[in-house]
Design an enzyme around this catalytic site. Structure first.
Site, PDB file in Angstrom:
ATOM      1  N   GLU A  28      -8.819   1.642  -3.305  1.00  0.00           N
ATOM      2  CA  GLU A  28      -8.982   1.807  -1.863  1.00  0.00           C
ATOM      3  C   GLU A  28     -10.363   2.376  -1.535  1.00  0.00           C
ATOM      4  O   GLU A  28     -10.531   3.568  -1.325  1.00  0.00           O
ATOM      5  CB  GLU A  28      -7.885   2.695  -1.280  1.00  0.00           C
ATOM      6  N   HIS A  83     -13.568   2.443   2.702  1.00  0.00           N
ATOM      7  CA  HIS A  83     -12.544   3.283   3.309  1.00  0.00           C
ATOM      8  C   HIS A  83     -13.090   3.654   4.680  1.00  0.00           C
ATOM      9  O   HIS A  83     -13.728   2.825   5.338  1.00  0.00           O
ATOM     10  CB  HIS A  83     -12.207   4.491   2.433  1.00  0.00           C
ATOM     11  N   ASP A 127       0.401   5.497  -1.267  1.00  0.00           N
ATOM     12  CA  ASP A 127      -0.562   6.505  -1.718  1.00  0.00           C
ATOM     13  C   ASP A 127       0.051   7.598  -2.583  1.00  0.00           C
ATOM     14  O   ASP A 127      -0.506   8.699  -2.673  1.00  0.00           O
ATOM     15  CB  ASP A 127      -1.252   7.147  -0.515  1.00  0.00           C
ATOM     16  N   ASP A 142       1.871   2.203   3.914  1.00  0.00           N
ATOM     17  CA  ASP A 142       0.994   3.383   3.839  1.00  0.00           C
ATOM     18  C   ASP A 142       1.769   4.670   3.589  1.00  0.00           C
ATOM     19  O   ASP A 142       1.295   5.770   3.933  1.00  0.00           O
ATOM     20  CB  ASP A 142       0.141   3.524   5.104  1.00  0.00           C
ATOM     21  N   HIS A 182      -3.158  -2.844   4.768  1.00  0.00           N
ATOM     22  CA  HIS A 182      -2.384  -1.947   5.643  1.00  0.00           C
ATOM     23  C   HIS A 182      -3.078  -1.824   6.999  1.00  0.00           C
ATOM     24  O   HIS A 182      -3.761  -0.862   7.294  1.00  0.00           O
ATOM     25  CB  HIS A 182      -2.144  -0.586   4.994  1.00  0.00           C
ATOM     26  N   HIS A 189      -9.649  -1.274   6.894  1.00  0.00           N
ATOM     27  CA  HIS A 189     -10.642  -0.185   6.941  1.00  0.00           C
ATOM     28  C   HIS A 189     -12.059  -0.643   7.275  1.00  0.00           C
ATOM     29  O   HIS A 189     -12.908   0.205   7.553  1.00  0.00           O
ATOM     30  CB  HIS A 189     -10.679   0.619   5.636  1.00  0.00           C
ATOM     31  N   HIS A 222       0.832  -1.201   0.000  1.00  0.00           N
ATOM     32  CA  HIS A 222       0.000   0.000   0.000  1.00  0.00           C
ATOM     33  C   HIS A 222       0.864   1.248   0.000  1.00  0.00           C
ATOM     34  O   HIS A 222       1.587   1.512   0.952  1.00  0.00           O
ATOM     35  CB  HIS A 222      -0.933   0.018   1.216  1.00  0.00           C
TER      36      HIS A 222
END
Length: 343
Positions: A117, A144, A9, A288, A214, A193, A7
């Site tokens: 995600e 999420h 971003d 992350d 994550h 999540h 993961h």
């Protein structure tokens, strides 16, 4: 050893800082000095320094886009991943299969995979889910930090949550259809999540191993984004894998709260906790980077993975165990997900 991080971003940072205009940034340079609004953890020199051999790039948009234009914006984020992988094709190689990861390793490239995600990206449409798969998306996080019309997110487990407690009590019947359609396609089901009951419902529904892309260990850090012991046991039965998150708030909290933002040894403690409870075959890395604003001391960016593995060596981890953590566990799950899709 090639490290697979599940993961990252960076695509969201490209949207946030450059409105997806990828030519405004040179990833061949170290960009840590740029002073973004937060984060600046990833570029090609630091990926190479960190021994990253493959990476799931996250396609994410804010939950405020749900019921509005979330699918279009999520398609935009998939597009920006495809574009920067193509632009830097001497470094990155698009991967859509488990075997493709090893091909990228052999070619000296960083295998680049796409994770979606948040289930709000599909807008309650299995057809939209299938279109994302056709574009190369190989995992989807079911929620999420907001409920979808078919699944509860982690915030429903928090007292006095702003979302007002459980809405669906886990997955709805349609949510279970989403999971089964992902199984049919060969898309990894990600239950980071989601709420505790959504985790359990997914594990009881899926025909293939799941991932936590994550998340960390709840018993070590009592945050509801982390995974509780009984769910860890169910994950072992499912043959899934939990990828430990580096975000300070998911790593450094009661009952093991330390001053400051925490440190690298606490991340190693989460990894050891999961290994000791359910086995080394079911743990991985989901850092992350570029999606969080605070990180433990010693894990400042993607160049620091070797420091974490050095800590594990000091703790007595074998080469075989570290290779499983680094990526073999994820490849094994990916292959088993593909096998289910073929049957």
């Amino acid at each position: 050893m090639n490290i697979i991080n599940r993961h990252n971003d960076l695509p969201w940072a490209l949207y946030r800082e450059y409105d997806n205009q990828i030519d405004e940034l040179n990833l061949n340079e170290n960009i840590e000095h740029l002073g973004w609004s937060f984060a600046c953890h990833t570029d090609i020199p630091r990926l190479r320094q960190g021994l990253v051999g493959a990476q799931f790039w996250a396609a994410w948009v804010n939950c405020t886009k749900q019921y509005k234009d979330a699918p279009r914006q999520c398609f935009d984020q998939v597009d920006v991943i495809l574009r920067f992988v193509e632009k830097y094709d001497q470094t990155f190689q698009l991967v859509t299969t488990a075997d493709g990861i090893n091909t990228a390793f052999d070619d000296g490239k960083i295998g680049s995979m796409i994770g979606l995600e948040g289930g709000h990206c599909i807008d309650n449409s299995l057809a939209t889910l299938r279109m994302f798969y056709n574009l190369g998306v190989r995992y989807m996080t079911l929620t999420h930090s907001c409920n979808t019309p078919w699944a509860d997110n982690w915030k429903v487990d928090v007292d006095n949550s702003t979302v007002g407690g459980p809405v669906h009590g886990g997955l709805t019947d349609f949510g279970k259809k989403v999971v089964l359609e992902m199984n049919r396609l060969g898309m990894l089901v990600d239950i980071s999540h989601v709420s505790r009951q959504s985790m359990i419902d997914t594990l009881q529904t899926t025909k293939a191993p799941i991932i936590f892309s994550h998340s960390s260990a709840f018993a070590y850090c009592n945050h509801y984004r982390n995974v509780q012991d009984d769910v860890l046991q169910l994950t072992k039965e499912n043959r899934g894998v939990v990828m430990v998150n580096f975000y300070s708030h998911y790593v450094n909290c009661a009952p093991n709260l330390q001053e400051g933002d925490g440190n690298l040894t606490q991340v190693a403690d989460h990894i050891d906790y999961i290994k000791d409870l359910i086995g080394v075959d079911f743990v991985g890395i989901g850092a992350d980077y570029d999606g969080v604003d605070v990180l433990p001391e010693g894990l400042a960016d993607v160049s620091t993975y070797p420091e974490l593995f050095a800590e594990l060596v000091r703790r007595g981890w074998s080469d075989d165990e570290m290779e499983k953590l680094a990526g073999l566990n994820l490849i094994r799950v990916f292959k088993e997900v593909e096998d289910v899709s073929f049957n």
